[in-house]
Motif scaffolding. Structure first.
Motif, PDB file in Angstrom:
ATOM      1  N   VAL A 222       0.820  -1.205   0.000  1.00  0.00           N
ATOM      2  CA  VAL A 222       0.000   0.000   0.000  1.00  0.00           C
ATOM      3  C   VAL A 222       0.858   1.261   0.000  1.00  0.00           C
ATOM      4  CG1 VAL A 222      -0.249   0.117   2.517  1.00  0.00           C
ATOM      5  CG2 VAL A 222      -2.022   1.075   1.062  1.00  0.00           C
ATOM      6  N   ASN A 223       2.014   1.214   0.632  1.00  0.00           N
ATOM      7  CA  ASN A 223       2.865   2.401   0.646  1.00  0.00           C
ATOM      8  C   ASN A 223       3.373   2.754  -0.748  1.00  0.00           C
ATOM      9  OD1 ASN A 223       2.720   3.206   3.346  1.00  0.00           O
ATOM     10  ND2 ASN A 223       4.234   1.703   3.971  1.00  0.00           N
ATOM     11  N   ASP A 224       3.472   1.769  -1.627  1.00  0.00           N
ATOM     12  CA  ASP A 224       3.859   2.066  -3.009  1.00  0.00           C
ATOM     13  C   ASP A 224       2.763   2.856  -3.713  1.00  0.00           C
ATOM     14  OD1 ASP A 224       6.398   0.997  -3.044  1.00  0.00           O
ATOM     15  OD2 ASP A 224       5.750  -0.991  -3.684  1.00  0.00           O
ATOM     16  N   ILE A 225       1.503   2.538  -3.407  1.00  0.00           N
ATOM     17  CA  ILE A 225       0.397   3.309  -3.979  1.00  0.00           C
ATOM     18  C   ILE A 225       0.514   4.768  -3.544  1.00  0.00           C
ATOM     19  CG2 ILE A 225      -2.107   3.574  -4.102  1.00  0.00           C
ATOM     20  CD1 ILE A 225      -2.398   0.618  -3.579  1.00  0.00           C
ATOM     21  N   HIS A 226       0.755   4.980  -2.252  1.00  0.00           N
ATOM     22  CA  HIS A 226       0.864   6.344  -1.735  1.00  0.00           C
ATOM     23  C   HIS A 226       2.028   7.088  -2.404  1.00  0.00           C
ATOM     24  CE1 HIS A 226      -0.964   4.530   2.199  1.00  0.00           C
ATOM     25  NE2 HIS A 226      -1.816   4.549   1.191  1.00  0.00           N
ATOM     26  N   ARG A 227       3.147   6.410  -2.572  1.00  0.00           N
ATOM     27  CA  ARG A 227       4.307   7.057  -3.184  1.00  0.00           C
ATOM     28  C   ARG A 227       4.031   7.423  -4.634  1.00  0.00           C
ATOM     29  NH1 ARG A 227       7.653   4.934  -6.448  1.00  0.00           N
ATOM     30  NH2 ARG A 227       7.172   2.788  -5.841  1.00  0.00           N
ATOM     31  N   ILE A 228       3.382   6.521  -5.366  1.00  0.00           N
ATOM     32  CA  ILE A 228       3.058   6.794  -6.766  1.00  0.00           C
ATOM     33  C   ILE A 228       2.172   8.030  -6.872  1.00  0.00           C
ATOM     34  CG2 ILE A 228       1.744   5.925  -8.749  1.00  0.00           C
ATOM     35  CD1 ILE A 228       2.751   3.095  -7.917  1.00  0.00           C
ATOM     36  N   ILE A 229       1.167   8.113  -6.011  1.00  0.00           N
ATOM     37  CA  ILE A 229       0.258   9.258  -6.037  1.00  0.00           C
ATOM     38  C   ILE A 229       1.010  10.551  -5.731  1.00  0.00           C
ATOM     39  CG2 ILE A 229      -1.770  10.291  -4.953  1.00  0.00           C
ATOM     40  CD1 ILE A 229      -2.648   7.341  -4.332  1.00  0.00           C
ATOM     41  N   ARG A 230       1.851  10.520  -4.697  1.00  0.00           N
ATOM     42  CA  ARG A 230       2.609  11.721  -4.321  1.00  0.00           C
ATOM     43  C   ARG A 230       3.545  12.164  -5.444  1.00  0.00           C
ATOM     44  NH1 ARG A 230       2.956   9.086   0.834  1.00  0.00           N
ATOM     45  NH2 ARG A 230       4.979   8.230   0.240  1.00  0.00           N
ATOM     46  N   GLN A 363      -2.372  11.335   5.918  1.00  0.00           N
ATOM     47  CA  GLN A 363      -1.195  11.561   5.100  1.00  0.00           C
ATOM     48  C   GLN A 363       0.090  11.361   5.912  1.00  0.00           C
ATOM     49  OE1 GLN A 363      -0.832  15.486   3.464  1.00  0.00           O
ATOM     50  NE2 GLN A 363       0.269  14.753   1.665  1.00  0.00           N
ATOM     51  N   ARG A 364       0.084  11.799   7.150  1.00  0.00           N
ATOM     52  CA  ARG A 364       1.300  11.735   7.955  1.00  0.00           C
ATOM     53  C   ARG A 364       1.605  10.318   8.417  1.00  0.00           C
ATOM     54  NH1 ARG A 364      -0.858  16.517  10.374  1.00  0.00           N
ATOM     55  NH2 ARG A 364      -1.550  15.276  12.160  1.00  0.00           N
ATOM     56  N   ASN A 365       0.577   9.539   8.714  1.00  0.00           N
ATOM     57  CA  ASN A 365       0.764   8.222   9.319  1.00  0.00           C
ATOM     58  C   ASN A 365       0.283   7.117   8.383  1.00  0.00           C
ATOM     59  OD1 ASN A 365       1.591   9.535  11.708  1.00  0.00           O
ATOM     60  ND2 ASN A 365      -0.545   9.833  12.289  1.00  0.00           N
ATOM     61  N   SER A 366       0.745   7.143   7.170  1.00  0.00           N
ATOM     62  CA  SER A 366       0.305   6.179   6.164  1.00  0.00           C
ATOM     63  C   SER A 366       0.970   4.818   6.377  1.00  0.00           C
ATOM     64  CB  SER A 366       0.681   6.724   4.790  1.00  0.00           C
ATOM     65  OG  SER A 366       0.619   5.727   3.812  1.00  0.00           O
ATOM     66  N   PRO A 367       0.197   3.707   6.336  1.00  0.00           N
ATOM     67  CA  PRO A 367      -1.264   3.671   6.322  1.00  0.00           C
ATOM     68  C   PRO A 367      -1.829   3.886   7.732  1.00  0.00           C
ATOM     69  CG  PRO A 367      -0.413   1.451   6.292  1.00  0.00           C
ATOM     70  CD  PRO A 367       0.785   2.354   6.239  1.00  0.00           C
ATOM     71  N   ALA A 368      -3.008   4.496   7.819  1.00  0.00           N
ATOM     72  CA  ALA A 368      -3.561   4.909   9.114  1.00  0.00           C
ATOM     73  C   ALA A 368      -4.903   4.237   9.370  1.00  0.00           C
ATOM     74  CB  ALA A 368      -3.715   6.423   9.142  1.00  0.00           C
ATOM     75  N   HIS A 369      -5.283   4.201  10.619  1.00  0.00           N
ATOM     76  CA  HIS A 369      -6.632   3.761  10.973  1.00  0.00           C
ATOM     77  C   HIS A 369      -7.487   5.004  11.179  1.00  0.00           C
ATOM     78  CE1 HIS A 369      -9.909   1.512  12.714  1.00  0.00           C
ATOM     79  NE2 HIS A 369      -9.912   2.337  13.731  1.00  0.00           N
TER      80      HIS A 369
END
Length: 372
Positions: A222-230, A363-369
């Motif tokens: 999932v962190n790769d998804i976040h990085r791609i988006i950023r 955004q700060r604590n990805s992935p977050a609850h």
């Protein structure tokens, strides 16, 4: 006809809300789009979709080509009339099936040869044919035919997929002739940052009404998804809608919105619903569990869907355990409503200036609850 008006920005993130205009009405962004692969959101009527607050529905070109066929849809007056949905619609090109049906297809420079999972017949799908089928179906937004590589693909394989995706996009642009449809290009590149950046520049150069980020949710962390988006959103035109394909969890949508994404689709709410799982307060509740057997409180007291306003957890538990179709419909409808409410809440927070306070932890604590 396909103007995208941005009405508010978040001062501390890249989040924005706006309105994407289509021939069948406006789409307020950020927006979640329920998936109706075969011109139906599984188990949900168009009237129920409207009541839930749905603004735009997605269908699939490849599957509609197999059944009933685009000419049948056209003879009914187009996809909107065929399914009785009069709001905006989007059709995926079938590019995702290059990934999901990888064991049934062969890819070359001309396009993709599929073996139909329905009857075994051979189907030759080219960028021109995918575009023509979508023009015949008549959705408001149509997607370019692309090659979506799996997460396991090597860098050389992803390079080849990007090259085909960009070449096929040019062929889709040349084949597309309907002025009442918006053609969106798709950024690919797997998890390789330099390939993603190259693809973003290549697709943006076509100056299309919108751009999608594809090739995510195909097995990567999932962190790769976040990085791609950023990494990719800042490279896309600021005045066009940005569509993240196949993502529909609250956490990932919130992070994507904080990084400038506008539109989402995912089969998650109805897939979970068909298995008796409800989205409540950022959690997934399996309504088969015995703890709901004698619980006569609403599923979610803050939700206005029929499952929550008319029935109890105990009743939903009974329906699911009894394998009654009504239970699957009610839970699916609740899940769709939940995600629509979530994107609406993000839009309101952007307008009110509270998005960075209400959603910044995502955004700060990805992935977050999140306990929204």
């Amino acid at each position: 006809m396909f103007d995208f008006e941005i009405s508010a920005h978040c001062s501390n993130t890249q989040a924005r809300c706006g309105c994407f205009h289509t021939p069948h009405g406006p789409v307020q962004t950020p927006q979640f789009m329920p998936v109706g692969t075969l011109a139906t959101v599984k188990g949900i009527s168009t009237e129920q979709l409207i009541h839930a607050g749905t603004q735009m529905v997605l269908s699939n070109t490849y599957h509609l080509h197999l059944q009933p066929g685009e000419n049948i849809v056209a003879s009914a007056g187009g996809l909107h009339r065929f399914m009785g949905w009069h709001g905006p619609m989007l059709t995926d090109s079938g590019g995702f099936q290059v990934f999901s049906l990888g064991n049934l297809n062969t890819v070359d420079e001309r396009g993709v040869i599929f073996q139909s999972p329905r009857d075994g017949r051979t189907i030759h799908m080219t960028p021109e044919q995918a575009t023509t089928i979508q023009m015949t179906l008549g959705a408001d937004v149509v997607m370019a035919f692309d090659q979506c590589p799996p997460y396991s693909a090597t860098e050389n394989d992803v390079i080849d997929a990007c090259r085909r995706t960009h070449a096929w996009l040019e062929r889709c642009v040349n084949a597309h002739t309907r002025n009442d449809q918006a053609l969106f290009g798709i950024v690919q590149g797997g998890c390789f940052p330099h390939l993603r950046r190259d693809s973003a520049h290549a697709v943006a150069a076509f100056n299309l009404p919108g751009i999608a980020i594809g090739g995510v949710s195909v097995g990567e962390p999932v962190n790769d998804i976040h990085r791609i988006i950023r990494d990719i959103n800042p490279l896309l035109p600021i005045d066009r809608p940005r569509y993240l394909m196949g993502v529909g969890t609250p956490c990932e949508m919130a992070i994507a919105v904080a990084n400038g994404t506008d539109m989402f689709d995912c089969v998650l709410p109805t897939r979970l619903g068909r298995h008796g799982t409800a989205l409540v307060g950022g959690e997934r509740w399996n309504l088969r569990n015995a703890r709901f057997r004698n619980d006569h409180t609403p599923l979610d007291s803050s939700c206005s869907c029929p499952a929550c306003t008319n029935h109890s957890r105990a009743y939903l538990h009974h329906l699911i355990r009894s394998e009654e179709l009504l239970g699957l419909t009610l839970v699916s409808l609740h899940n769709i409503t939940h995600l629509l409410r979530f994107t609406s809440a993000m839009a309101q927070a952007i307008q009110d200036g509270s998005f960075s306070e209400d959603f910044a932890p995502w955004q700060r604590n990805s992935p977050a609850h999140h306990t929204w």
